[in-house]
Design an enzyme around this catalytic site. Sequence first.
Site, PDB file in Angstrom:
ATOM      1  N   GLU A   1       1.496  -5.183  11.114  1.00 29.21           N
ATOM      2  CA  GLU A   1       0.970  -3.815  11.006  1.00 29.21           C
ATOM      3  C   GLU A   1       1.855  -3.003  11.940  1.00 29.21           C
ATOM      4  O   GLU A   1       1.740  -3.097  13.160  1.00 29.21           O
ATOM      5  CB  GLU A   1      -0.497  -3.755  11.465  1.00 29.21           C
ATOM      6  CG  GLU A   1      -1.467  -4.469  10.542  1.00 29.21           C
ATOM      7  CD  GLU A   1      -1.803  -3.660   9.291  1.00 29.21           C
ATOM      8  OE1 GLU A   1      -1.445  -2.459   9.228  1.00 29.21           O
ATOM      9  OE2 GLU A   1      -2.423  -4.224   8.374  1.00 29.21           O
TER      10      GLU A   1
ATOM     11  N   ARG B   1      -3.147   4.948  -2.030  1.00 23.72           N
ATOM     12  CA  ARG B   1      -3.010   3.588  -1.494  1.00 23.72           C
ATOM     13  C   ARG B   1      -2.785   2.538  -2.588  1.00 23.72           C
ATOM     14  O   ARG B   1      -1.965   1.635  -2.442  1.00 23.72           O
ATOM     15  CB  ARG B   1      -4.293   3.249  -0.721  1.00 23.72           C
ATOM     16  CG  ARG B   1      -4.444   1.799  -0.288  1.00 23.72           C
ATOM     17  CD  ARG B   1      -5.804   1.608   0.381  1.00 23.72           C
ATOM     18  NE  ARG B   1      -6.199   0.219   0.527  1.00 23.72           N
ATOM     19  CZ  ARG B   1      -6.148  -0.470   1.656  1.00 23.72           C
ATOM     20  NH1 ARG B   1      -5.672   0.086   2.749  1.00 23.72           N
ATOM     21  NH2 ARG B   1      -6.565  -1.724   1.708  1.00 23.72           N
TER      22      ARG B   1
ATOM     23  N   HIS C   1       2.918  -3.949   6.730  1.00 21.29           N
ATOM     24  CA  HIS C   1       1.953  -2.867   6.509  1.00 21.29           C
ATOM     25  C   HIS C   1       2.062  -1.872   7.663  1.00 21.29           C
ATOM     26  O   HIS C   1       2.814  -2.059   8.595  1.00 21.29           O
ATOM     27  CB  HIS C   1       0.525  -3.427   6.514  1.00 21.29           C
ATOM     28  CG  HIS C   1       0.199  -4.300   5.351  1.00 21.29           C
ATOM     29  ND1 HIS C   1      -0.686  -3.922   4.366  1.00 21.29           N
ATOM     30  CD2 HIS C   1       0.614  -5.550   5.007  1.00 21.29           C
ATOM     31  CE1 HIS C   1      -0.788  -4.896   3.464  1.00 21.29           C
ATOM     32  NE2 HIS C   1      -0.020  -5.890   3.828  1.00 21.29           N
TER      33      HIS C   1
ATOM     34  N   HIS D   1       0.856  -1.197   0.000  1.00 19.74           N
ATOM     35  CA  HIS D   1       0.000   0.000   0.000  1.00 19.74           C
ATOM     36  C   HIS D   1       0.884   1.235   0.000  1.00 19.74           C
ATOM     37  O   HIS D   1       1.737   1.395   0.879  1.00 19.74           O
ATOM     38  CB  HIS D   1      -0.936  -0.001   1.209  1.00 19.74           C
ATOM     39  CG  HIS D   1      -1.997  -1.048   1.129  1.00 19.74           C
ATOM     40  ND1 HIS D   1      -2.431  -1.766   2.221  1.00 19.74           N
ATOM     41  CD2 HIS D   1      -2.714  -1.503   0.068  1.00 19.74           C
ATOM     42  CE1 HIS D   1      -3.371  -2.632   1.833  1.00 19.74           C
ATOM     43  NE2 HIS D   1      -3.557  -2.488   0.536  1.00 19.74           N
TER      44      HIS D   1
ATOM     45  N   GLU E   1       1.876   3.693   3.085  1.00 17.52           N
ATOM     46  CA  GLU E   1       2.408   3.114   4.327  1.00 17.52           C
ATOM     47  C   GLU E   1       3.942   3.140   4.305  1.00 17.52           C
ATOM     48  O   GLU E   1       4.599   2.111   4.223  1.00 17.52           O
ATOM     49  CB  GLU E   1       1.837   1.698   4.502  1.00 17.52           C
ATOM     50  CG  GLU E   1       0.314   1.720   4.614  1.00 17.52           C
ATOM     51  CD  GLU E   1      -0.369   0.353   4.542  1.00 17.52           C
ATOM     52  OE1 GLU E   1       0.327  -0.685   4.587  1.00 17.52           O
ATOM     53  OE2 GLU E   1      -1.611   0.320   4.449  1.00 17.52           O
TER      54      GLU E   1
END
Length: 417
Positions: free
Chosen positions: A378, A234, A304, A176, A179
């Site tokens: 994440e 994104r 991510h 993405h 990020e």
Amino acid sequence: MRFILPVGLIATTLAIVPVRFDREKVLRVKPQDENQANIIKDLAKTNQLDFWYPDATHHISANMTIDFRVSEKESQSIQSALDQNKMHYEILIHDLQEEIEKQFDVKEDIPGRHSYAKYNNWDKIVAWTEKMVHKHPEMVSRIKIGTTVEDNPLYVLKIGKRDEGRKAIFMDCGIHAREWISPAFCQWFVYQAAKTYGKNKIMTKLLDRMNFYVLPVFNIDGYIWSWTRNRMWRKNRSKNQNSKCIGTDLNRNFNASWNSFLNTKNPCADIYRGPEPESEKETKAVTDFIRSHLKSIKAYITFHSYSQMLLFPYGYTSKLPPNHKDLAKVAKIGTDVLATRYETRYIYGPIASTIYPTSGSSLDWAYNLGIKHTFAFELRDKGKFGFLLPESLIKPTCKETLLAVKFIAKYILKHTS
């Protein structure tokens, strides 16, 4: 005297002005019941809300923390609507443009030297891949696995000794575009692996016995766009048939229950899955590479941001994978190890119940292909900065994450055949 600019020139001048986010806000709301959850969904139908967490309205439910970006123009009416419905909210970011500019809070160490404490644009990252191969020819090699829609090369860095037969781990960053902390970690990992080989006991043991395939930026076109035109971008940059909207969410484009969620069908949505599984050049390049190295790849790890979680399959069903206990054990110890550095707390669990249900994700695809240890990090933070983590937090984030990745790799070395 009037100057008349050629039309083409006007178009290009207009095209290169980056999107600005002056006085845009990021709000955090926690609906207390389904009624309040529906109010947010209704607001999203009539306003342009950019959901940061979760990534789409259909995930919204009672007692869930919801972060979204709202334009200056719409923020007053949104806040009034929340007040009228007695919904408690906080403003995480008061002026998004200011936060975007404040991200770059680290001074250049030595001009010309690649900095691991700064966010690097694509040109710098390409130059860096060459430099790593040049500097560590016995340890690092560069493999071109394909090209993007805009013809940028997709490079995987192979770290480890030449032997193809050994166990391997595939890692990717930056699926993405917005990020940015994710590609920063992949660069840090490669740098640390090459630099500490022969000095750090664990890294030396790992690289003596296994290989790492690292894709520093998965979504290169989107990443470039997030640097040059729209920091909040994104998706990738592919054109969509019969739609003016650009881009596919590469992490909805894998052949893992690809067609199961209706709301990924809209080309204008941030979570658009593409016209078919592996329709995107980037996805196809990665899946082809992994399939051709399936004998050796024992783990797949994707990075991510944000929300501080360590996730494993599945995303598209609440059913647990057969080796669920094993994955949970690795994730638990991994998050514990990560916390030893700066006491950063991560939660862990299956995608569907820990973050939100997803279809077409790289994680589920790799797992279904037969790679039985697949994880998604994440990374930091929990929302104070969201996608705009300041550069001063890059190194701490990378250092703690590296501990967890080394633990996972050690586990793979010992427990997979």
